[in-house]
Design an enzyme around this catalytic site. Sequence first.
Site, PDB file in Angstrom:
ATOM      1  N   LYS A 206      38.954  44.566  36.453  1.00 55.69           N
ATOM      2  CA  LYS A 206      40.273  44.424  36.515  1.00 55.69           C
ATOM      3  C   LYS A 206      40.675  43.260  35.423  1.00 55.69           C
ATOM      4  CE  LYS A 206      43.974  41.682  38.822  1.00 55.69           C
ATOM      5  NZ  LYS A 206      45.043  40.628  40.344  1.00 55.69           N
ATOM      6  N   LYS A 259      42.102  47.995  35.598  1.00 54.68           N
ATOM      7  CA  LYS A 259      43.509  47.488  36.100  1.00 54.68           C
ATOM      8  C   LYS A 259      43.960  46.437  33.946  1.00 54.68           C
ATOM      9  CE  LYS A 259      46.386  44.786  38.890  1.00 54.68           C
ATOM     10  NZ  LYS A 259      46.607  43.228  39.316  1.00 54.68           N
TER      11      LYS A 259
HETATM   12  C1  PBG Z   1      46.695  39.829  42.528  1.00 49.40           C
HETATM   13  C2  PBG Z   1      46.764  41.456  42.151  1.00 49.40           C
HETATM   14  C3  PBG Z   1      48.377  40.540  40.621  1.00 49.40           C
HETATM   15  C4  PBG Z   1      48.670  42.373  40.356  1.00 49.40           C
HETATM   16  C5  PBG Z   1      48.096  42.953  41.324  1.00 49.40           C
HETATM   17  N1  PBG Z   1      47.262  42.008  42.135  1.00 49.40           N
HETATM   18  C6  PBG Z   1      48.219  40.375  39.889  1.00 49.40           C
HETATM   19  C7  PBG Z   1      47.455  39.104  39.597  1.00 49.40           C
HETATM   20  O1  PBG Z   1      45.771  39.314  39.201  1.00 49.40           O
HETATM   21  O2  PBG Z   1      47.724  37.975  38.594  1.00 49.40           O
HETATM   22  C8  PBG Z   1      49.403  42.913  39.185  1.00 49.40           C
HETATM   23  C9  PBG Z   1      49.954  44.334  38.792  1.00 49.40           C
HETATM   24  C10 PBG Z   1      50.821  43.857  38.458  1.00 49.40           C
HETATM   25  O3  PBG Z   1      50.681  43.490  37.192  1.00 49.40           O
HETATM   26  O4  PBG Z   1      51.699  44.662  38.147  1.00 49.40           O
HETATM   27  N2  PBG Z   1      45.145  39.754  42.177  1.00 49.40           N
END
Ligand code: PBG
Length: 336
Positions: A206, A259
């Site tokens: 991520k 992601k």
């Molecule tokens: C929580 C989380 C996030 C997303 C999914 N789970 C946000 C982040 O890490 O700031 C982002 C999903 C999206 O942008 O569609 N940590």
Amino acid sequence: MTTPDRFSMDLIERPRRLRMNAILRGMVEETRLSAKDFIYPMFIEEGRKGRKDRQEVASMPGVHRQSIEAAIKEMEQCLSLGVRSVILFGIPEVKDALGSQAYAEKGIVQQAVRAAKKAFGSDLLVVTDVCLCEYTDHGHCAPVRGNEVLNDEGVAIHAQTALSHARAGADMVAPSDMMDGRVGAIRETLDDAGFSGLPIMAYSAKYASGFYGPFREAADSTPQFGDRRSYQMDPANSDEALREVELDIEEGADIVMVKPALPYLDIIRRVRETFGVPVAAYNVSGEYAMVKAAARLGWIDHDRVMMESLTSIKRAGASIILTYFAKDAAAILKDQ
Ligand code: PBG
């Protein structure tokens, strides 16, 4: 016009032969999207009673923050389109330093899971996002001391959160916090409590991405100081993604996620080719918002770009796609 003398047209290959007819093109298609590939992300907001049941997120047309009742209706719609899985994000009424509503037995996600399981049973796969940023008053994914985001304290809370989701009836948990060691801790906690059959889909690679902007508006989870670069990955890195994925698999992840999706198709491909576990990709809020915005301006063809994007994510190697387009794309697939 004639071809130059020294070049014989008799000898060329003619790949266009297989592109001349729509039926034939369909037969040689290498990547086929299906509504079965999709997980639809939903935002469940506590305390909407007395207000409108749902409110559209300004930067994400078609996506809502909504009550459990409204969410159940939308899940029904998902099922009728062939989308059989959702991932739930909670927006609690009260936030605190530890994010205690994330693991509260009667937290908003726990209640939503119970309602969804009661309404749909095994017809709908209910996944829960395990993270604290929507629940902490500082907006980080773990507790903080000064400016430091505390890893091990975070891991302990994430494990409790995952367990509370399991107890509510979640079909799969998806830790998205990027603290070190959280997958192992969640696996052990679930196993000890009798949930050894519950799968973990880990947000493994991520990235610290600007593409999460609209989500943070939707989930009300913008960090109040600093940013997430001390836990989410540097967009410049690829080898490190393999290391993160390897660790998560060792710790017990059943599915690994990359992601965002479109700017990281190379990572999806590398993970797919290196490991033997299913790969999920999150087509995130900013990727969705860009398509919606450009389509509104009349600059691109919405449906065409949507299907091309989703197909490319699958072609890169993802077998599961988390996407806000799930319903739109499933409607098109249904018509085909
Ligand atoms: C929580 C989380 C996030 C997303 C999914 N789970 C946000 C982040 O890490 O700031 C982002 C999903 C999206 O942008 O569609 N940590």
